[in-house]
Design a protein around this motif. Structure first.
Motif, mmCIF file in Angstrom:
data_model
loop_
_atom_site.group_PDB
_atom_site.id
_atom_site.type_symbol
_atom_site.label_atom_id
_atom_site.label_comp_id
_atom_site.label_asym_id
_atom_site.label_seq_id
_atom_site.Cartn_x
_atom_site.Cartn_y
_atom_site.Cartn_z
ATOM 1 N N LEU A 146 0.829 -1.221 0.000
ATOM 2 C CA LEU A 146 0.000 0.000 0.000
ATOM 3 C C LEU A 146 0.857 1.261 0.000
ATOM 4 N N GLU A 147 2.020 1.177 0.641
ATOM 5 C CA GLU A 147 2.917 2.336 0.607
ATOM 6 C C GLU A 147 3.434 2.540 -0.832
ATOM 7 N N VAL A 148 3.742 1.413 -1.497
ATOM 8 C CA VAL A 148 4.190 1.491 -2.888
ATOM 9 C C VAL A 148 3.070 2.058 -3.774
ATOM 10 N N CYS A 149 1.827 1.675 -3.469
ATOM 11 C CA CYS A 149 0.691 2.225 -4.225
ATOM 12 C C CYS A 149 0.679 3.749 -4.082
ATOM 13 N N ILE A 184 -8.797 4.996 -6.265
ATOM 14 C CA ILE A 184 -8.909 4.325 -4.960
ATOM 15 C C ILE A 184 -9.823 3.103 -5.092
ATOM 16 N N ARG A 185 -10.912 3.264 -5.789
ATOM 17 C CA ARG A 185 -11.828 2.116 -5.967
ATOM 18 C C ARG A 185 -11.125 0.968 -6.673
ATOM 19 N N MET A 186 -10.351 1.301 -7.690
ATOM 20 C CA MET A 186 -9.676 0.261 -8.460
ATOM 21 C C MET A 186 -8.725 -0.534 -7.567
ATOM 22 N N ILE A 187 -7.896 0.208 -6.816
ATOM 23 C CA ILE A 187 -6.897 -0.460 -5.963
ATOM 24 C C ILE A 187 -7.595 -1.261 -4.857
ATOM 25 N N ALA A 188 -8.668 -0.699 -4.315
ATOM 26 C CA ALA A 188 -9.349 -1.341 -3.187
ATOM 27 C C ALA A 188 -10.137 -2.574 -3.605
ATOM 28 N N LYS A 189 -10.779 -2.506 -4.757
ATOM 29 C CA LYS A 189 -11.732 -3.570 -5.102
ATOM 30 C C LYS A 189 -11.135 -4.696 -5.925
ATOM 31 N N ILE A 190 -9.999 -4.460 -6.563
ATOM 32 C CA ILE A 190 -9.520 -5.507 -7.479
ATOM 33 C C ILE A 190 -9.115 -6.794 -6.750
ATOM 34 N N PRO A 191 -8.558 -6.725 -5.511
ATOM 35 C CA PRO A 191 -8.317 -8.016 -4.826
ATOM 36 C C PRO A 191 -9.631 -8.735 -4.509
ATOM 37 N N THR A 192 -10.649 -7.961 -4.158
ATOM 38 C CA THR A 192 -11.952 -8.569 -3.856
ATOM 39 C C THR A 192 -12.495 -9.262 -5.112
ATOM 40 N N ASP A 229 -9.607 -5.136 9.043
ATOM 41 C CA ASP A 229 -8.521 -5.007 10.014
ATOM 42 C C ASP A 229 -7.293 -5.815 9.567
ATOM 43 N N LEU A 230 -7.386 -6.454 8.424
ATOM 44 C CA LEU A 230 -6.225 -7.191 7.900
ATOM 45 C C LEU A 230 -5.449 -6.305 6.930
ATOM 46 N N SER A 231 -4.209 -6.715 6.660
ATOM 47 C CA SER A 231 -3.411 -5.968 5.678
ATOM 48 C C SER A 231 -4.002 -6.235 4.284
ATOM 49 N N TYR A 232 -3.538 -5.476 3.318
ATOM 50 C CA TYR A 232 -4.013 -5.621 1.936
ATOM 51 C C TYR A 232 -3.777 -7.066 1.452
ATOM 52 N N ALA A 233 -2.543 -7.564 1.715
ATOM 53 C CA ALA A 233 -2.203 -8.917 1.261
ATOM 54 C C ALA A 233 -2.925 -9.974 2.106
ATOM 55 N N GLY A 234 -2.961 -9.753 3.423
ATOM 56 C CA GLY A 234 -3.610 -10.715 4.320
ATOM 57 C C GLY A 234 -5.096 -10.843 3.996
ATOM 58 N N ASN A 235 -5.708 -9.716 3.723
ATOM 59 C CA ASN A 235 -7.128 -9.706 3.370
ATOM 60 C C ASN A 235 -7.373 -10.520 2.095
ATOM 61 N N PHE A 236 -6.469 -10.344 1.120
ATOM 62 C CA PHE A 236 -6.634 -11.087 -0.132
ATOM 63 C C PHE A 236 -6.515 -12.600 0.110
ATOM 64 N N LEU A 237 -5.518 -12.987 0.907
ATOM 65 C CA LEU A 237 -5.345 -14.425 1.196
ATOM 66 C C LEU A 237 -6.603 -14.976 1.870
ATOM 67 N N LYS A 253 3.547 9.572 8.032
ATOM 68 C CA LYS A 253 2.661 8.690 8.796
ATOM 69 C C LYS A 253 1.186 9.014 8.578
ATOM 70 N N GLU A 254 0.852 10.323 8.682
ATOM 71 C CA GLU A 254 -0.565 10.720 8.556
ATOM 72 C C GLU A 254 -1.083 10.403 7.159
ATOM 73 N N GLN A 255 -0.256 10.699 6.166
ATOM 74 C CA GLN A 255 -0.688 10.434 4.778
ATOM 75 C C GLN A 255 -0.922 8.942 4.575
ATOM 76 N N MET A 256 -0.069 8.109 5.197
ATOM 77 C CA MET A 256 -0.217 6.659 5.042
ATOM 78 C C MET A 256 -1.516 6.183 5.688
ATOM 79 N N ILE A 257 -1.764 6.683 6.901
ATOM 80 C CA ILE A 257 -2.984 6.263 7.610
ATOM 81 C C ILE A 257 -4.211 6.693 6.812
#
Ligand code: CMC
Length: 431
Positions: A86-89, A165-173, A193-201, A100-104
């Motif tokens: 997500l930081e790379v995104c 944002i929608r594209m990045i958020a929804k494509i793993p789903t 509450d999971l990470s981007y990768a953890g949620n996908f798994l 930090k704030e921008q990441m959150i």
């Protein structure tokens, strides 16, 4: 428009033409032939775009001879080691690493969009169960323009941002749903509450009947796969997204076009094709037969997972991926598997074989990613969808860059016409 650093002279017959040249931040100088047709009435010919820069870009840089890949200037090895997807995104989209704030804030924005419109479940159900998940993804991502019409006005910067944002958020789903649908299991909703990768798994591997706990090593490996695939300059699928977008098409339609292009075995489809090839080879003693086929000019067979248009030394993504593959296989206790033995031996032989050395054919990212994904439990048909969901950020960042360029115009290549010259129609009786 960049400022020319010098002028090159092109002489055709007895006439000379001045062509402006530009200096990139790094990399070879670029010759501007944009006005050549108007001045000299000639086209340039470069099928496959081996010598053609199609746009200006600030996002990703590749040095094929050095085996270097930079996202916004940062080496991929450093990002793979120290950053997360997500930081790379954020970096690819906005040009700088977030504080930090921008990441959150970014994580919150992405997380709030991970669910898909409930009606999309019905759309999925229109596909055959045995459809390839890439086929489903092309359809469903294209259909996002119907479900999220309020973010398709490309002239509105806010809508462009929401679309990204929608594209990045929804494509793993969407990718996970395509998988669940193909195996006849219920769709799993995202868990924020999971990470981007953890949620996908979890969306891929959990079932309602059992608790699913994300394994942190697999989560890290998945996150790395995502980072390593996040962008890759003006490759075929990204160029497809840009070309589709140059007509003013909406971002979801453009990315659906990119996914279709990625599917081919010379591009993202190579990870699936590579593992299928390793299985077809089957045992180490059959490798020489396949190496001989790869060298045979009359045989169309190629070693999948080897070679690259730009990298002529090594693929830096493959180096990181190989290390990840070792970690994952160790964790899962996979050491004796026959496919893995074939992969290791094939790699060894190909790296020593003069044909592969002379032609600078090295294992690419797809050679190792398939091995990790198989070990994680993904079927081969899911390999390319995982590439697609990882590349979504690159596509959308490149699309946004293109749309914001005031000098942008519709992409319209010309051709070297070698067909029949003008001739008169002949009625059927006279043919
Ligand atoms: N196996 C055997 N020979 C090969 C291979 C290979 N994998 N790749 C290239 N060659 C030979 C090819 O036959 C040609 O020989 P010759 O000069 O004698 O005609 C020479 O190497 C140059 O090949 P090319 O097709 O002109 O090179 P290209 O830059 O157009 O193609 C490539 C690049 C990646 C499409 C090609 O190497 C390939 O088909 N590799 C296998 C598919 C693959 O792994 N693709 C994934 C690429 S990395 C992930 C991604 O970016 O999507």
């Amino acid at each position: 428009m960049p400022t020319p650093i010098k002028t090159a002279k092109l002489t055709i017959d007895d006439k000379s033409y001045d062509l402006p040249m530009y200096a990139p931040t790094v990399g070879p100088d670029v010759l501007d032939i944009g006005k050549l047709y108007g001045q000299a009435d000639v086209f340039t010919f470069d099928p496959g775009f081996t010598s053609t820069a199609a746009c200006e870009s600030t996002i990703t840089y590749i040095d094929g001879d050095k085996g270097e890949l930079l996202y916004r200037g940062y080496p991929i090895e450093q990002l793979a080691e120290q950053s997360h997807h997500l930081e790379v995104c954020y970096l690819l989209l906005y040009g700088e690493l977030p504080n930090k704030e921008q990441m959150i804030d970014f994580e919150n924005r992405v997380t709030r969009h991970t669910m898909v419109h409930e009606q999309m479940h019905n759309f999925f159900r229109g596909f055959r169960r045995d459809a390839h998940p890439m086929a489903t993804m092309v359809g469903v991502v294209g259909a996002m323009s119907a479900f999220y019409h309020d973010s398709t006005d490309i002239n509105d910067p806010w809508q462009r941002e929401v679309a990204a944002i929608r594209m990045i958020a929804k494509i793993p789903t969407i990718a996970a749903m395509a998988y669940k649908y193909s195996v006849g299991q219920p769709f799993v909703y995202p868990k924020n509450d999971l990470s981007y990768a953890g949620n996908f798994l979890r969306m891929c591997f959990s079932v309602p009947a059992e608790e699913y706990v994300v394994n942190p090593i697999l989560e890290k490996a998945m996150d790395r796969i995502m980072m390593l695939h996040a962008d890759h300059e003006q490759n075929a699928s990204t160029s497809t997204v840009r070309l589709a977008g140059s007509s003013g098409a909406n971002p979801f339609a453009c990315i659906a076009a990119g996914i279709a292009c990625l599917w081919g075995p010379a591009h993202g489809g190579a990870n699936q094709a590579c593992l299928e090839m390793l299985r077809e080879i089957g045992t180490v003693d059959r490798i020489p037969e396949f190496i001989a086929r790869a060298k045979d000019k009359n045989d169309p067979f190629r070693l999948m997972g080897f070679g690259h248009r730009v990298y002529k030394n090594f693929d830096p993504r493959a180096k990181v991926m190989k290390q990840s593959a070792d970690e994952v296989l160790d964790l899962l206790g996979i050491h004796d598997n026959e496919t893995l033995k074939v992969a290791k031996e094939l790699e060894r032989i190909a790296l020593e074989d003069p044909y592969f050395i002379e032609k600078k054919l090295y294992p690419n990212v797809d050679f190792y990613s398939g091995i990790i994904l198989e070990a994680m439990g993904f079927p081969t048909a899911m390999f390319t969808p995982i590439f697609a969901l990882s590349r979504a950020v690159g596509w959308i960042a490149q699309w946004k860059e293109m749309i914001s360029d005031p000098a942008g115009k519709i992409g319209r290549p010309r051709q070297l016409y070698v067909g029949a010259p003008k001739r008169d129609y002949v009625a059927v009786e006279g043919r």
